[in-house]
Design an enzyme around this catalytic site. Structure first.
Site, short mmCIF file in Angstrom:
data_model
loop_
_atom_site.label_atom_id
_atom_site.label_comp_id
_atom_site.label_asym_id
_atom_site.label_seq_id
_atom_site.Cartn_x
_atom_site.Cartn_y
_atom_site.Cartn_z
N ARG A 1 0.82 -1.23 0.00
CA ARG A 1 0.00 0.00 0.00
C ARG A 1 0.84 1.26 0.00
O ARG A 1 0.51 2.23 0.69
CB ARG A 1 -0.96 0.02 1.19
CG ARG A 1 -1.99 -1.07 1.12
CD ARG A 1 -3.39 -0.51 1.23
NE ARG A 1 -4.33 -1.61 1.02
CZ ARG A 1 -5.59 -1.60 1.41
NH1 ARG A 1 -6.07 -0.57 2.03
NH2 ARG A 1 -6.36 -2.63 1.16
N ARG B 1 -4.18 6.24 0.78
CA ARG B 1 -4.78 7.40 1.43
C ARG B 1 -3.85 8.21 2.33
O ARG B 1 -4.18 9.33 2.69
CB ARG B 1 -6.01 6.95 2.24
CG ARG B 1 -7.19 6.62 1.36
CD ARG B 1 -8.31 5.99 2.15
NE ARG B 1 -7.95 4.65 2.58
CZ ARG B 1 -8.79 3.80 3.20
NH1 ARG B 1 -10.01 4.19 3.50
NH2 ARG B 1 -8.39 2.59 3.53
N ARG C 1 -8.55 11.26 -5.52
CA ARG C 1 -9.82 10.64 -5.11
C ARG C 1 -10.96 11.64 -4.93
O ARG C 1 -12.12 11.26 -4.95
CB ARG C 1 -9.61 9.82 -3.84
CG ARG C 1 -8.94 8.49 -4.09
CD ARG C 1 -9.90 7.46 -4.71
NE ARG C 1 -10.74 6.86 -3.68
CZ ARG C 1 -12.02 7.12 -3.49
NH1 ARG C 1 -12.65 7.95 -4.29
NH2 ARG C 1 -12.70 6.54 -2.53
N ASP D 1 -7.09 -3.22 -7.16
CA ASP D 1 -7.57 -3.80 -5.92
C ASP D 1 -7.81 -5.29 -6.14
O ASP D 1 -8.05 -5.72 -7.26
CB ASP D 1 -8.86 -3.13 -5.44
CG ASP D 1 -9.15 -3.48 -3.99
OD1 ASP D 1 -8.51 -2.90 -3.10
OD2 ASP D 1 -9.97 -4.38 -3.74
N TYR E 1 -14.41 -12.68 0.84
CA TYR E 1 -15.24 -11.51 0.51
C TYR E 1 -16.51 -11.92 -0.22
O TYR E 1 -17.58 -11.34 -0.01
CB TYR E 1 -14.43 -10.50 -0.32
CG TYR E 1 -13.45 -9.70 0.53
CD1 TYR E 1 -13.89 -8.65 1.32
CD2 TYR E 1 -12.10 -10.02 0.55
CE1 TYR E 1 -13.01 -7.93 2.12
CE2 TYR E 1 -11.20 -9.31 1.33
CZ TYR E 1 -11.65 -8.26 2.12
OH TYR E 1 -10.79 -7.56 2.91
#
Ligand code: 1CP
Length: 348
Positions: free
Chosen positions: A29, A33, A42, A78, A155
């Site tokens: 990562r 963010r 974003r 992702d 998921y």
């Protein structure tokens, strides 16, 4: 003293087990963010919109390389692109985790998966790899990635994030044939999808088994290992290298060799020396605690320096790649990431 290597040369040398001036570094990562430019991008684009734009994915993947002394880029995407391509309807709500519109509960749900054409619908990711590869101009290593089959199954059954993914763990024991069939489909799509990323220019690919550590050894061997081998076998036939990250997977270390991968990304709780002793010929990546990056520059410097010393103990740091033991936390100050990378660079 060895000659100074450039980043891609160093990254490829670490992957192939040849001599390095120092271990290369990339961070899980590393785009995300915690970076102001990412947050800026974003503001103007939804998450899927960002993932589908080669210009934007390249922009956010390059930003950490411009800021820090990193040796490799990872394509921006992702793991949930695969369930989305299978027609499960994945959305990312503002500030929340992902949500899947269609959960896997029984055989009818699996029959509804849109397997045909799934790999074609993932072409935007190999396009992103191609675009990034061109921008890197041969100067940095490049990683592609995908979710490992069990983490994707987790998921798909849960329909979103969870701490314990009980639904998937129940399925393994209540409907093992269904679970195996789903894992097989996820594996076959992933194998072709990762091969497309390699063809597009990825130097290696990493499987993220973020939830594999929820399983015991027996279940990991029974369900996950065969699914991962369905990915590594065709990729090895093409000469590709596959890395595996199992979050919280220290107890699985004795059986992970069965997955036939070329290297492991170690969770921060795994013991580096133990992993190295068990797997002397595998590439090992890791495994600083991401929390260190929230603790400040001095602790980061000390821990990074200590890790580099441990890496040098066996074979003078061959087959070692500095990384974190999980992704960078969103509240991380970029200054501590710079300190980590500077410390690694100073060991050359
Ligand atoms: O902008 C946003 O709000 C979205 C946040 C975000 C980002 C930056 C998501 C949603 N995905 C990503 C990018 C991403 N995801 C990358 C590329 C970035 C880089 O490494 O530089 C990678 C490799 C991933 C992989 C990923 N996605 C994993 C495996 C690795 C890990 O961190 O454990 C997992 C589990 C996901 C699912 C996912 N996607 C996004 C979120 C918030 C989550 C976690 C969901 C949850 O279970 O709560």
């Amino acid at each position: 003293m060895m000659h100074h290597m450039d980043s891609r040369e160093r990254f490829l040398a670490a992957l192939s087990g040849s001599t390095v001036d120092r271990p290369p570094v990339w961070l899980m990562r590393q785009a995300g963010r915690y970076l102001p430019d990412y947050r800026e991008v974003r503001k103007g684009a939804g998450f899927w919109e960002l993932c589908h734009s080669p210009e934007l994915t390249t922009r956010v993947a390059l930003e950490p390389l411009a800021r820090f002394k990193l040796d490799a880029a990872i394509v921006f995407s992702d793991i949930l692109v695969v369930p989305e391509a299978l027609g499960l309807g994945v959305t990312f709500g503002a500030g929340e985790g992902p949500q899947l519109a269609r959960r896997l509960e029984g055989p009818a749900d699996l029959s509804a998966w849109k397997v045909e054409g799934a790999v074609d619908r993932l072409k935007f990711v190999s396009d992103a790899v191609k675009h990034l590869k061109t921008a890197l101009a041969g100067r940095y290593g490049l990683l592609g990635f995908a979710g490992a089959p069990f983490t994707l199954l987790a998921y798909c059954t849960e329909g979103g994030g969870s701490d314990d993914f009980l639904k998937a763990r129940v399925m393994l024991h209540q409907q093992p044939a269904l679970a195996e069939k789903a894992l097989g489909i996820l594996a076959d799509v992933t194998a072709q999808y990762l091969e497309a990323q390699c063809e597009a220019g990825a130097d290696t690919v990493q499987l993220f088994d973020t939830w594999g550590g929820l399983l015991d050894r027996e279940d990991y061997l029974r369900f996950c290992v065969p699914a991962i081998r369905r990915i590594t076998e065709p990729l090895h036939a093409k000469g590709r290298k596959v890395m595996l990250f199992v979050r919280g997977g220290q107890h699985l270390l004795p059986v992970l060799g069965e997955a036939d991968v070329d290297g492991f990304s170690l969770d921060w709780r795994a013991d580096w020396r133990e992993a190295r002793t068990r797997y002397p010929k595998h590439v090992l990546q890791g495994n600083l605690d991401p929390a260190l990056l929230l603790a400040g520059v001095a602790p980061v410097r000390a821990a990074t320096s200590a890790l580099l010393r441990v890496m040098r103990e066996a074979d003078n740091g061959k087959r070692c790649i500095v990384n974190l033991g999980h992704g960078i936390h969103k509240d991380t100050n970029p200054e501590t990431v710079a300190a980590l990378c500077d410390e690694v660079a100073s060991h050359g």
